[in-house]
Design a protein around this motif. Structure first.
Motif, PDB file in Angstrom:
ATOM      1  N   ALA A  73       0.858  -1.188   0.000  1.00  0.00           N
ATOM      2  CA  ALA A  73       0.000   0.000   0.000  1.00  0.00           C
ATOM      3  C   ALA A  73       0.893   1.236   0.000  1.00  0.00           C
ATOM      4  N   VAL A  74       0.393   2.300  -0.578  1.00  0.00           N
ATOM      5  CA  VAL A  74       1.151   3.557  -0.613  1.00  0.00           C
ATOM      6  C   VAL A  74       1.122   4.204   0.770  1.00  0.00           C
ATOM      7  N   ALA A  75       2.302   4.482   1.304  1.00  0.00           N
ATOM      8  CA  ALA A  75       2.415   5.149   2.598  1.00  0.00           C
ATOM      9  C   ALA A  75       2.764   6.627   2.430  1.00  0.00           C
ATOM     10  N   ASP A  76       3.551   6.933   1.403  1.00  0.00           N
ATOM     11  CA  ASP A  76       3.955   8.324   1.127  1.00  0.00           C
ATOM     12  C   ASP A  76       3.630   8.615  -0.334  1.00  0.00           C
ATOM     13  N   PRO A  77       2.503   9.281  -0.598  1.00  0.00           N
ATOM     14  CA  PRO A  77       2.096   9.509  -1.995  1.00  0.00           C
ATOM     15  C   PRO A  77       3.078  10.379  -2.775  1.00  0.00           C
ATOM     16  N   VAL A  78       3.793  11.257  -2.093  1.00  0.00           N
ATOM     17  CA  VAL A  78       4.754  12.122  -2.794  1.00  0.00           C
ATOM     18  C   VAL A  78       5.918  11.296  -3.324  1.00  0.00           C
ATOM     19  N   ARG A  79       6.522  10.495  -2.466  1.00  0.00           N
ATOM     20  CA  ARG A  79       7.623   9.643  -2.922  1.00  0.00           C
ATOM     21  C   ARG A  79       7.138   8.636  -3.965  1.00  0.00           C
ATOM     22  N   PHE A  80       5.944   8.098  -3.784  1.00  0.00           N
ATOM     23  CA  PHE A  80       5.396   7.142  -4.731  1.00  0.00           C
ATOM     24  C   PHE A  80       5.308   7.740  -6.130  1.00  0.00           C
ATOM     25  N   HIS A  81       4.967   9.024  -6.215  1.00  0.00           N
ATOM     26  CA  HIS A  81       4.815   9.685  -7.514  1.00  0.00           C
ATOM     27  C   HIS A  81       6.133  10.229  -8.046  1.00  0.00           C
ATOM     28  N   GLU A  82       7.012  10.691  -7.164  1.00  0.00           N
ATOM     29  CA  GLU A  82       8.180  11.438  -7.620  1.00  0.00           C
ATOM     30  C   GLU A  82       9.458  10.620  -7.745  1.00  0.00           C
ATOM     31  N   VAL A  83       9.645   9.594  -6.918  1.00  0.00           N
ATOM     32  CA  VAL A  83      10.928   8.896  -6.883  1.00  0.00           C
ATOM     33  C   VAL A  83      11.130   7.994  -8.095  1.00  0.00           C
ATOM     34  N   SER A  84      10.097   7.293  -8.514  1.00  0.00           N
ATOM     35  CA  SER A  84      10.236   6.318  -9.598  1.00  0.00           C
ATOM     36  C   SER A  84       9.112   6.483 -10.607  1.00  0.00           C
ATOM     37  N   THR A  85       9.455   6.253 -11.874  1.00  0.00           N
ATOM     38  CA  THR A  85       8.417   6.284 -12.906  1.00  0.00           C
ATOM     39  C   THR A  85       7.583   5.002 -12.878  1.00  0.00           C
ATOM     40  N   ASP A  86       8.102   3.943 -12.240  1.00  0.00           N
ATOM     41  CA  ASP A  86       7.373   2.674 -12.132  1.00  0.00           C
ATOM     42  C   ASP A  86       7.613   2.091 -10.741  1.00  0.00           C
ATOM     43  N   PRO A  87       6.995   2.662  -9.716  1.00  0.00           N
ATOM     44  CA  PRO A  87       7.233   2.168  -8.355  1.00  0.00           C
ATOM     45  C   PRO A  87       6.797   0.718  -8.148  1.00  0.00           C
ATOM     46  N   VAL A  88       5.693   0.326  -8.762  1.00  0.00           N
ATOM     47  CA  VAL A  88       5.236  -1.059  -8.614  1.00  0.00           C
ATOM     48  C   VAL A  88       6.223  -2.015  -9.283  1.00  0.00           C
ATOM     49  N   GLY A  89       6.754  -1.617 -10.418  1.00  0.00           N
ATOM     50  CA  GLY A  89       7.768  -2.431 -11.083  1.00  0.00           C
ATOM     51  C   GLY A  89       9.023  -2.581 -10.230  1.00  0.00           C
ATOM     52  N   THR A  90       9.371  -1.527  -9.495  1.00  0.00           N
ATOM     53  CA  THR A  90      10.526  -1.585  -8.599  1.00  0.00           C
ATOM     54  C   THR A  90      10.310  -2.621  -7.505  1.00  0.00           C
ATOM     55  N   ILE A  91       9.102  -2.640  -6.932  1.00  0.00           N
ATOM     56  CA  ILE A  91       8.787  -3.607  -5.881  1.00  0.00           C
ATOM     57  C   ILE A  91       8.731  -5.014  -6.465  1.00  0.00           C
ATOM     58  N   TYR A  92       8.190  -5.138  -7.647  1.00  0.00           N
ATOM     59  CA  TYR A  92       8.089  -6.429  -8.318  1.00  0.00           C
ATOM     60  C   TYR A  92       9.478  -7.047  -8.490  1.00  0.00           C
ATOM     61  N   LEU A  93      10.412  -6.247  -8.993  1.00  0.00           N
ATOM     62  CA  LEU A  93      11.786  -6.729  -9.187  1.00  0.00           C
ATOM     63  C   LEU A  93      12.426  -7.103  -7.851  1.00  0.00           C
ATOM     64  N   ALA A  94      12.185  -6.297  -6.826  1.00  0.00           N
ATOM     65  CA  ALA A  94      12.736  -6.590  -5.499  1.00  0.00           C
ATOM     66  C   ALA A  94      12.219  -7.924  -4.975  1.00  0.00           C
ATOM     67  N   ALA A  95      10.949  -8.228  -5.224  1.00  0.00           N
ATOM     68  CA  ALA A  95      10.371  -9.499  -4.779  1.00  0.00           C
ATOM     69  C   ALA A  95      11.020 -10.676  -5.494  1.00  0.00           C
ATOM     70  N   GLN A  96      11.269 -10.532  -6.794  1.00  0.00           N
ATOM     71  CA  GLN A  96      11.916 -11.607  -7.545  1.00  0.00           C
ATOM     72  C   GLN A  96      13.344 -11.847  -7.061  1.00  0.00           C
ATOM     73  N   VAL A  97      14.078 -10.764  -6.836  1.00  0.00           N
ATOM     74  CA  VAL A  97      15.466 -10.895  -6.377  1.00  0.00           C
ATOM     75  C   VAL A  97      15.511 -11.496  -4.970  1.00  0.00           C
ATOM     76  N   ALA A  98      14.632 -11.031  -4.084  1.00  0.00           N
ATOM     77  CA  ALA A  98      14.610 -11.552  -2.711  1.00  0.00           C
ATOM     78  C   ALA A  98      14.276 -13.035  -2.697  1.00  0.00           C
ATOM     79  N   LEU A  99      13.365 -13.466  -3.567  1.00  0.00           N
ATOM     80  CA  LEU A  99      13.013 -14.882  -3.635  1.00  0.00           C
ATOM     81  C   LEU A  99      14.218 -15.708  -4.083  1.00  0.00           C
ATOM     82  N   ARG A 100      14.930 -15.234  -5.079  1.00  0.00           N
ATOM     83  CA  ARG A 100      16.116 -15.951  -5.558  1.00  0.00           C
ATOM     84  C   ARG A 100      17.164 -16.057  -4.456  1.00  0.00           C
ATOM     85  N   GLU A 101      17.370 -14.967  -3.716  1.00  0.00           N
ATOM     86  CA  GLU A 101      18.386 -14.977  -2.676  1.00  0.00           C
ATOM     87  C   GLU A 101      18.008 -15.923  -1.536  1.00  0.00           C
TER      88      GLU A 101
END
Length: 223
Positions: A73-101
């Motif tokens: 869930a979005v906790a900080d709407p400003v960072r969610f909009h400004e930090v990344s052009t694809d924040p959900v994609g960033t989390i998705y990739l993190a989940a895949q990498v964490a699973l592999r590790e």
């Protein structure tokens, strides 16, 4: 939304930008609209996504196919909009990498033993750390499916079948041993009590059979 007011739904936020700069963040409710400003709506409700099935190597050089589900869930709407052009994609990739590790530190036997019930505390912490940078909170990461290679599944099936066959043979041997023990006990009883043997013989005769009784020794009448 009117020309002079804007309404933000429940569990949403609205970022107001003017001349490229953030002016304010509006919570749910009705607000006076800022003229010549850009309004960006952000959904704050909890959401979930599931990663695609991926090949993950184990510590002993084999591979399994696994997927995870991520609650976020979005906790900080400003960072969610400004930090990344694809924040959900960033989390998705993190989940895949964490699973592999996580799986990379387990042998195939450990993966089979734990399966989808593997502890996910470390997995959740790894994904949550990345998600925090884009203004997202991740309460839980769940391992949904762990699929073994086809040859491993076949070997596991054969092993279960072999165990079942062995158990059946063991039960058969136990039953045969019990039957033989019962016969041996019966033979000893008949040997000690000949009258019982004769009675058992009479009981075993078919219906209509004739029984001839002999009293005393057959050779005694010749004297």
């Amino acid at each position: 939304m009117s020309l002079f007011h804007t309404t933000v739904p429940t569990r949403h936020a609205c970022l107001v930008y003017k001349n490229g700069a953030l002016v304010t963040v509006l919570g749910s409710g009705r607000h006076r609209r800022v003229r010549k400003a850009e309004h960006v709506a952000v959904d704050l409700r909890e959401q979930m996504f599931t990663t695609a099935t991926q090949e993950v190597p184990t510590s002993d050089g084999l591979s399994v196919r696994a997927t995870v589900a991520v609650r976020w869930a979005v906790a900080d709407p400003v960072r969610f909009h400004e930090v990344s052009t694809d924040p959900v994609g960033t989390i998705y990739l993190a989940a895949q990498v964490a699973l592999r590790e996580q799986i990379a530190h387990l042998t195939l036997d450990q993966v089979v033993e734990r399966g989808a019930s593997a502890p996910t505390t470390g997995l959740t912490e790894a994904v949550a750390a990345v998600a925090d940078r884009v203004g997202v909170v991740v309460p839980e990461v769940i391992v949904k499916d762990v699929l073994l290679p086809a040859e491993i599944r076949a070997a596991a099936t054969d092993l279960v079948a072999a165990k079942q066959r062995g158990q059946a043979r063991l039960e058969e041997a136990r039953a045969e041993t019990a039957a033989l023990r019962s016969l041996a006990n019966g033979a000893q009883l008949l040997d000690k009590h000949p009258a019982l043997a004769q009675l058992r013989l009479v009981q075993a005769l078919p219906p209509g059979a004739r029984v001839s009784l002999q009293v005393g020794d057959a050779d005694a009448g010749d004297d």
